[in-house]
Design an enzyme around this catalytic site. Structure first.
Site, PDB file in Angstrom:
ATOM      1  CE1 TYR A  92       0.803   1.481   4.284  1.00 13.66           C
ATOM      2  CE2 TYR A  92       0.965  -0.911   4.394  1.00 13.66           C
ATOM      3  CZ  TYR A  92       1.225   0.333   4.927  1.00 13.66           C
ATOM      4  OH  TYR A  92       1.930   0.442   6.099  1.00 13.66           O
ATOM      5  CG  PHE A 102      -0.455   9.094   5.605  1.00 19.09           C
ATOM      6  CD1 PHE A 102      -0.792   7.825   6.053  1.00 19.09           C
ATOM      7  CD2 PHE A 102      -1.270   9.710   4.668  1.00 19.09           C
ATOM      8  CE1 PHE A 102      -1.915   7.179   5.576  1.00 19.09           C
ATOM      9  CE2 PHE A 102      -2.400   9.065   4.179  1.00 19.09           C
ATOM     10  CZ  PHE A 102      -2.718   7.793   4.637  1.00 19.09           C
ATOM     11  CG  ASP A 103       2.230   3.728   6.720  1.00 18.37           C
ATOM     12  OD1 ASP A 103       3.434   3.459   6.572  1.00 18.37           O
ATOM     13  OD2 ASP A 103       1.458   3.038   7.402  1.00 18.37           O
ATOM     14  CB  ILE A 119      -9.447   2.798   9.085  1.00 21.38           C
ATOM     15  CG1 ILE A 119      -8.872   2.692   7.668  1.00 21.38           C
ATOM     16  CG2 ILE A 119      -8.430   3.371  10.050  1.00 21.38           C
ATOM     17  CD1 ILE A 119      -8.462   4.032   7.073  1.00 21.38           C
ATOM     18  CE1 TYR A 145      -5.996   5.979  10.982  1.00 21.03           C
ATOM     19  CE2 TYR A 145      -6.113   6.871   8.754  1.00 21.03           C
ATOM     20  CZ  TYR A 145      -5.678   5.900   9.635  1.00 21.03           C
ATOM     21  OH  TYR A 145      -4.948   4.836   9.174  1.00 21.03           O
ATOM     22  CG  PHE A 163      -4.573   3.880   1.725  1.00 19.76           C
ATOM     23  CD1 PHE A 163      -3.362   3.652   2.361  1.00 19.76           C
ATOM     24  CD2 PHE A 163      -5.594   4.480   2.443  1.00 19.76           C
ATOM     25  CE1 PHE A 163      -3.176   4.005   3.688  1.00 19.76           C
ATOM     26  CE2 PHE A 163      -5.425   4.835   3.776  1.00 19.76           C
ATOM     27  CZ  PHE A 163      -4.204   4.594   4.396  1.00 19.76           C
TER      28      PHE A 163
END
Length: 211
Positions: A92, A102-103, A119, A145, A163
């Site tokens: 991902y 962010f990731d 999530i 979130y 994503f």
């Protein structure tokens, strides 16, 4: 506020905060709310634009938008797919509406996750995917979130998140897909030369190794 704080010394700042603390706090809260609203508006605009892309669609009741990118080995809509009880292996790449990463698992090994621990937007998206497929997921804040964001501040409150997800493998509790040959170790034997290499690894009708 910034101008006032910058023009007075520390003693005067303390006096100012003591006498006008509530007013200053209200200003700070108002600024934070305006920033959060801008972030939320930008994300929702991107979700609308994403849904308009060819092949993209919104999952009913979630606000999550899926944009298919690459089919799996058995073609779109075919192959093993996860259930709510599944554990899966994925790659991902997560970004905010402004493109901030962010990731990401790219550049490393796929990540193993349980659908019950992600999530809501991730879960909804993965349940629509089949093994090997790659999609873009657009997830609104209410399925991500929320208004508070993440505790570390990487994802602001009210932010939609996006994503790119590849469902590498459904490790457990999957459904559908083509029948698979199993070796003596209980694992699927891959197509092609791997079958020949496995040799006695294939099981016969009596449960004993072939050859």
């Amino acid at each position: 506020l910034d101008a006032v704080i910058g023009r007075v010394d520390e003693v005067e700042q303390r006096k100012l905060l003591a006498t006008r603390g509530e007013d200053l706090n209200n200003i700070i809260v108002e600024r934070a709310n305006k920033i959060r609203q801008r972030i939320e508006d930008a994300g929702r605009e991107m979700l609308v634009e994403m849904e308009q892309q060819e092949g993209a669609y919104k999952i009913d009741g979630t606000g999550v938008v899926i944009h298919p990118l690459e089919a799996g080995p058995e073609g779109w809509g075919n192959g093993v797919r996860p259930t709510a009880a599944s554990t899966v292996k994925v790659h991902y790449h997560g970004t905010l509406p402004d493109g901030t990463i962010f990731d990401s698992s790219l550049g490393g090994d796929p990540v193993t996750i349980a659908l019950g621990q992600v999530i809501p937007g991730w879960k909804s998206g993965l349940l629509k995917m089949h093994e090997g497929e790659t999609v873009m997921l657009g997830i609104p804040p209410e399925s991500a979130y929320g208004e508070k964001g993440t505790p570390d501040g990487l994802i602001p409150g009210g932010a939609s998140v996006f994503f790119k997800v590849q469902l590498v493998e459904v490790l457990s509790a999957g459904i559908g897909g083509s029948p698979k040959l199993l070796g003596v170790d209980g694992k699927a034997v891959k197509k092609g030369n791997d079958v020949d290499k496995a040799g006695g690894g294939l099981l016969g009708a009596d449960g004993k190794p072939l050859f």
